[in-house]
Design a protein around this motif. Structure first.
Motif, short mmCIF file in Angstrom:
data_model
loop_
_atom_site.label_atom_id
_atom_site.label_comp_id
_atom_site.label_asym_id
_atom_site.label_seq_id
_atom_site.Cartn_x
_atom_site.Cartn_y
_atom_site.Cartn_z
N ILE A 98 3.16 18.63 6.03
CA ILE A 98 1.84 18.38 6.63
C ILE A 98 0.81 19.34 6.05
O ILE A 98 -0.33 18.96 5.76
N GLY A 99 1.20 20.59 5.88
CA GLY A 99 0.29 21.57 5.29
C GLY A 99 -0.11 21.19 3.87
O GLY A 99 -1.29 21.25 3.50
N PHE A 100 0.87 20.78 3.07
CA PHE A 100 0.56 20.37 1.70
C PHE A 100 -0.28 19.09 1.68
O PHE A 100 -1.17 18.94 0.84
N ALA A 101 0.00 18.17 2.60
CA ALA A 101 -0.80 16.94 2.69
C ALA A 101 -2.24 17.29 3.06
O ALA A 101 -3.18 16.64 2.60
N ASP A 147 -14.78 12.01 1.67
CA ASP A 147 -15.20 11.45 2.96
C ASP A 147 -14.74 12.30 4.14
O ASP A 147 -15.18 12.07 5.27
N LEU A 148 -13.87 13.27 3.91
CA LEU A 148 -13.33 14.10 4.99
C LEU A 148 -13.87 15.52 4.89
O LEU A 148 -13.94 16.10 3.81
N THR A 149 -14.22 16.07 6.04
CA THR A 149 -14.66 17.47 6.04
C THR A 149 -13.44 18.37 6.15
O THR A 149 -12.39 17.97 6.66
N THR A 150 -13.61 19.57 5.68
CA THR A 150 -12.52 20.54 5.72
C THR A 150 -12.08 20.80 7.15
O THR A 150 -10.88 20.89 7.44
N SER A 151 -13.04 20.91 8.05
CA SER A 151 -12.69 21.19 9.45
C SER A 151 -11.90 20.04 10.07
O SER A 151 -10.96 20.27 10.84
N THR A 152 -12.24 18.81 9.72
CA THR A 152 -11.50 17.65 10.24
C THR A 152 -10.06 17.66 9.73
O THR A 152 -9.11 17.49 10.50
N VAL A 153 -9.91 17.89 8.43
CA VAL A 153 -8.57 17.90 7.83
C VAL A 153 -7.71 18.96 8.48
O VAL A 153 -6.57 18.70 8.88
N TRP A 154 -8.24 20.18 8.62
CA TRP A 154 -7.40 21.26 9.13
C TRP A 154 -7.24 21.21 10.64
O TRP A 154 -6.25 21.72 11.16
N THR A 155 -8.16 20.58 11.35
CA THR A 155 -7.94 20.38 12.78
C THR A 155 -6.78 19.43 13.00
O THR A 155 -5.86 19.72 13.77
N VAL A 156 -6.80 18.29 12.31
CA VAL A 156 -5.74 17.31 12.46
C VAL A 156 -4.41 17.86 11.94
O VAL A 156 -3.37 17.77 12.61
#
Length: 118
Positions: A16-19, A28-37
């Motif tokens: 999940i971390g590597f993904a 289209d994705l913000t860094t905060s969205t990616v790391w929150t999820v």
């Protein structure tokens, strides 16, 4: 069962971390969205390690496997990795239960042998 399932879940934490690192390249994705999820999913994996033997723990694990496969819509490689980890999850649950049954059977036999000797 707990050891096998926990090993699978800890492996998923890394995947999940590597993904998440790959998903950050999506404009289209913000860094905060990616790391929150990703962070929530990783924490759930770790928490689930302690809940595997409790009622509903295996079902939550299956829900996590489905979410991991569904993450392939964001990172296409996750379709393959998700299916692979779902297969590992099935094997961990299936063979872990067999190991637990064998341990209980051997413990019962050892207890009966000890009672006969006394």
């Amino acid at each position: 069962m707990r050891m096998l399932c926990s090993s699978t879940l800890i492996g998923e934490v890394f995947i999940i971390g590597f993904a998440g690192l790959v998903a950050m390249k999506d404009p289209d994705l913000t860094t905060s969205t990616v790391w929150t999820v990703s962070g929530i999913a990783m924490v759930l994996c770790v928490l689930l390690c302690g809940m595997v033997t409790r009622p509903g723990g295996v079902a939550l694990g299956w829900a996590l496997q489905i979410a991991l496969i569904a993450s392939g819509f964001v990172v296409p490689t996750m379709f393959i990795l998700g299916v692979m980890f779902a297969a590992l999850w099935w094997a961990s649950v299936h063979f872990g239960r067999k190991i637990d049954e064998a341990k209980a059977r051997f413990a019962a036999q050892a207890g009966a042998a000890g009672a006969d000797a006394a």
